[in-house]
Design a protein around this motif. Sequence first.
Motif, PDB file in Angstrom:
ATOM      1  N   UNK A  87      14.789 -23.397  25.710  1.00 40.85           N
ATOM      2  CA  UNK A  87      14.284 -24.579  25.018  1.00 40.85           C
ATOM      3  C   UNK A  87      14.909 -25.872  25.556  1.00 40.85           C
ATOM      4  N   UNK A  88      15.887 -25.757  26.435  1.00 41.36           N
ATOM      5  CA  UNK A  88      16.537 -26.955  26.986  1.00 41.36           C
ATOM      6  C   UNK A  88      15.597 -27.644  27.974  1.00 41.36           C
ATOM      7  N   UNK A  89      15.733 -28.964  28.145  1.00 43.25           N
ATOM      8  CA  UNK A  89      14.831 -29.660  29.072  1.00 43.25           C
ATOM      9  C   UNK A  89      14.966 -29.157  30.518  1.00 43.25           C
ATOM     10  N   UNK A  90      16.143 -28.635  30.858  1.00 39.28           N
ATOM     11  CA  UNK A  90      16.363 -28.183  32.245  1.00 39.28           C
ATOM     12  C   UNK A  90      17.155 -26.879  32.205  1.00 39.28           C
ATOM     13  N   UNK A  91      16.822 -25.977  33.118  1.00 42.31           N
ATOM     14  CA  UNK A  91      17.514 -24.679  33.139  1.00 42.31           C
ATOM     15  C   UNK A  91      19.022 -24.883  33.349  1.00 42.31           C
ATOM     16  N   UNK A  92      19.865 -24.376  32.444  1.00 44.68           N
ATOM     17  CA  UNK A  92      21.300 -24.547  32.646  1.00 44.68           C
ATOM     18  C   UNK A  92      21.791 -23.668  33.803  1.00 44.68           C
ATOM     19  N   UNK A  93      22.876 -24.110  34.441  1.00 47.71           N
ATOM     20  CA  UNK A  93      23.370 -23.403  35.622  1.00 47.71           C
ATOM     21  C   UNK A  93      24.780 -22.847  35.382  1.00 47.71           C
ATOM     22  N   UNK A  94      25.032 -21.688  35.953  1.00 50.47           N
ATOM     23  CA  UNK A  94      26.359 -21.073  35.859  1.00 50.47           C
ATOM     24  C   UNK A  94      26.985 -21.008  37.246  1.00 50.47           C
ATOM     25  N   UNK A  95      28.307 -21.175  37.265  1.00 48.38           N
ATOM     26  CA  UNK A  95      29.040 -21.002  38.523  1.00 48.38           C
ATOM     27  C   UNK A  95      30.123 -19.957  38.301  1.00 48.38           C
ATOM     28  N   UNK A  96      30.212 -18.990  39.209  1.00 49.50           N
ATOM     29  CA  UNK A  96      31.238 -17.958  39.054  1.00 49.50           C
ATOM     30  C   UNK A  96      32.167 -18.012  40.258  1.00 49.50           C
ATOM     31  N   UNK A  97      33.434 -18.241  39.954  1.00 44.49           N
ATOM     32  CA  UNK A  97      34.435 -18.438  41.000  1.00 44.49           C
ATOM     33  C   UNK A  97      35.361 -17.218  40.971  1.00 44.49           C
ATOM     34  N   UNK A  98      35.368 -16.450  42.064  1.00 43.78           N
ATOM     35  CA  UNK A  98      36.077 -15.171  42.044  1.00 43.78           C
ATOM     36  C   UNK A  98      37.291 -15.174  42.967  1.00 43.78           C
ATOM     37  N   UNK A  99      38.408 -14.714  42.462  1.00 41.66           N
ATOM     38  CA  UNK A  99      39.638 -14.575  43.259  1.00 41.66           C
ATOM     39  C   UNK A  99      39.982 -13.093  43.354  1.00 41.66           C
ATOM     40  N   UNK A 100      40.725 -12.725  44.408  1.00 40.65           N
ATOM     41  CA  UNK A 100      41.310 -11.389  44.445  1.00 40.65           C
ATOM     42  C   UNK A 100      40.464 -10.322  45.102  1.00 40.65           C
ATOM     43  N   UNK A 101      40.590  -9.119  44.565  1.00 37.29           N
ATOM     44  CA  UNK A 101      40.128  -7.913  45.263  1.00 37.29           C
ATOM     45  C   UNK A 101      38.635  -7.641  45.054  1.00 37.29           C
ATOM     46  N   UNK A 102      38.158  -6.573  45.685  1.00 35.63           N
ATOM     47  CA  UNK A 102      36.748  -6.199  45.554  1.00 35.63           C
ATOM     48  C   UNK A 102      36.390  -5.797  44.138  1.00 35.63           C
ATOM     49  N   UNK A 103      37.359  -5.277  43.405  1.00 35.58           N
ATOM     50  CA  UNK A 103      37.080  -4.921  42.009  1.00 35.58           C
ATOM     51  C   UNK A 103      36.662  -6.179  41.240  1.00 35.58           C
ATOM     52  N   UNK A 104      37.339  -7.283  41.537  1.00 35.41           N
ATOM     53  CA  UNK A 104      36.968  -8.540  40.895  1.00 35.41           C
ATOM     54  C   UNK A 104      35.585  -9.005  41.350  1.00 35.41           C
ATOM     55  N   UNK A 105      35.295  -8.805  42.632  1.00 33.18           N
ATOM     56  CA  UNK A 105      33.951  -9.164  43.124  1.00 33.18           C
ATOM     57  C   UNK A 105      32.908  -8.354  42.355  1.00 33.18           C
ATOM     58  N   UNK A 106      33.203  -7.065  42.167  1.00 27.99           N
ATOM     59  CA  UNK A 106      32.256  -6.205  41.447  1.00 27.99           C
ATOM     60  C   UNK A 106      32.134  -6.669  39.988  1.00 27.99           C
ATOM     61  N   UNK A 107      33.244  -7.025  39.375  1.00 29.23           N
ATOM     62  CA  UNK A 107      33.193  -7.519  37.988  1.00 29.23           C
ATOM     63  C   UNK A 107      32.378  -8.811  37.903  1.00 29.23           C
ATOM     64  N   UNK A 108      32.537  -9.665  38.911  1.00 30.70           N
ATOM     65  CA  UNK A 108      31.791 -10.931  38.890  1.00 30.70           C
ATOM     66  C   UNK A 108      30.293 -10.689  39.011  1.00 30.70           C
ATOM     67  N   UNK A 109      29.910  -9.609  39.681  1.00 33.64           N
ATOM     68  CA  UNK A 109      28.482  -9.300  39.789  1.00 33.64           C
ATOM     69  C   UNK A 109      27.925  -8.905  38.412  1.00 33.64           C
ATOM     70  N   UNK A 110      28.764  -8.338  37.572  1.00 32.50           N
ATOM     71  CA  UNK A 110      28.342  -8.020  36.199  1.00 32.50           C
ATOM     72  C   UNK A 110      28.250  -9.314  35.384  1.00 32.50           C
ATOM     73  N   UNK A 111      29.242 -10.195  35.551  1.00 33.39           N
ATOM     74  CA  UNK A 111      29.190 -11.487  34.835  1.00 33.39           C
ATOM     75  C   UNK A 111      27.947 -12.271  35.239  1.00 33.39           C
ATOM     76  N   UNK A 112      27.617 -12.195  36.535  1.00 37.56           N
ATOM     77  CA  UNK A 112      26.405 -12.856  37.026  1.00 37.56           C
ATOM     78  C   UNK A 112      25.179 -12.226  36.362  1.00 37.56           C
ATOM     79  N   UNK A 113      25.214 -10.902  36.233  1.00 34.70           N
ATOM     80  CA  UNK A 113      24.113 -10.197  35.565  1.00 34.70           C
ATOM     81  C   UNK A 113      23.950 -10.675  34.127  1.00 34.70           C
ATOM     82  N   UNK A 114      25.060 -10.761  33.420  1.00 40.62           N
ATOM     83  CA  UNK A 114      25.008 -11.245  32.032  1.00 40.62           C
ATOM     84  C   UNK A 114      24.496 -12.688  31.970  1.00 40.62           C
TER      85      UNK A 114
END
Length: 471
Positions: free
Chosen positions: A29-56
């Motif tokens: 309902x917002x006038x413009x699509x809101x945007x998310x930025x995900x900034x990931x540090x560390x290991x591949x496990x964190x990269x994988x977790x960030x892909x879930x956060x991106x999914x959410x």
Amino acid sequence: MTKKTGEIPESEILRQSDICAQIAEINAALPKMPLAMIDTYGCQQNEADSEILRGYAGMMGFGFTDKPEDADLIIVNTCAIREHAEMRVLGNVGALRHIKAKNPNLKVAVCGCMVQQEHMANKLKRSFRVVDIAFGPHELWRFPELYKKSIESGERIFENSPSDGAIAEGMPVIRQDNIRAWISIMYGCNNFCTYCVVPHVRGRERSRKSADILAEAKKLIQEGYREITLLGQNVNSYGRDLDENIDFSGLIRMINEIPGEFLIRFMTSHPRDAGDKLFLAMAECEKCAKHLHLPVQSGSSRILKEMNRHYDRNQYLDLIKKARALMPDIVLTTDIIVGFPGETEEDFSETLSLVAEVRYDAMFTFIFSPRVGTKAYDMTDDTPKEVKKERFERLLTAVNGISAEKHAAYIGTEQKVLIDGIDKQDDTVLTARTEGGRLVRLKGGQESLIGSFAYAKITGSNTWALSGELM
Ligand code: 5AD
Ligand code: SF4
């Protein structure tokens, strides 16, 4: 199939999906699509977790941006492995103050290993008012609920309850790459190496059921992924907590049976649990990359004991011999810590001699960083910083020399590679990786080849990469 490790009930994951749908309605309902930025540090496990956060975030109706000034939601997924990583995160989170001053609607969430440490969570709470939501790795699966709580209450939400961790299945994922994918096969660690914060922040080892892993792998292969990396802090102990009759080598063999042309990689393997069974599975499975990342940490048996690594120098060297006996061309990489408390010049020279003996293709080297709550934090550390730095430089020189020699030996050979992109400096050059993970810059190819396997003739090399031509 039953399982001893706790699982997050499916109804709870569905509840998170419902919350995402509610938020998506508000966002639509917002006038413009809101945007998310995900900034990931560390290991591949964190990269994988960030892909879930991106999914959410995607399910909540957010688009994505890399620019903090355009974002309405910024999630910083943090790493606690060394002080340097934490300092970078704190500096970058602090700087978000200026962005928030311009966009008061911006929500800032900080998650991951740093937040799981009580002292850090307190620091964020006290000194980083810009943070609206903070949660540890055990809370990742309920990010939608925490976000909703934050927007409805207007209060700051901090959640990092101590937990051994449970397994959550069925969360959405938006992957960053369409050639390579991570699959977490297990979480946490039971090893308690004395320098390491991981068991303190990620909880005890828990394995995903093999059927869930297999289903995820099959889906990825069907979608066209060419490389799957099985992730865990200590993949060799996969399955020990399951009521299934499976171990890591069995898992590799199962994934190898999936039809299609793809590569299986894995990390990280602890030398304590590696052995013939694993090496045989690697050797016999044609889809398994002949690359072993086997962190040694130190070449001194005395220091290894202080590190609580459960192997000594000779046992480690024996493992390398066994791996090479089965796979003569195996690519070997490792992690080494320089300047562990009490490391003497003699201990360090044993690390240098081990490196010269194994002749690793590449390695990650670190200067010891004391971590709150670990045993090594309280050990007497009287080696001056300059001495540690000097040892670090000597190690790096040795490693680089070996890498350059090993790379030079590829010249004239033919290598099967996976083409994965375009060189950043020269857009007429494609980038690719060998089975052993060595970077190859390729002339004579077209962009349409990205995502396919090809054969390359290696014509040049340096310390970090190979160059070649497509055959
Ligand atoms: N200091 C320096 N390096 C560390 N590592 C883990 N903990 C520390 C620490 N406290 C390194 C180890 C590990 C890699 C992921 O990070 O080498 O294998
Ligand atoms: Fe840390 Fe050791 Fe566990 Fe690796 S095996 S995550 S270094 S405690």
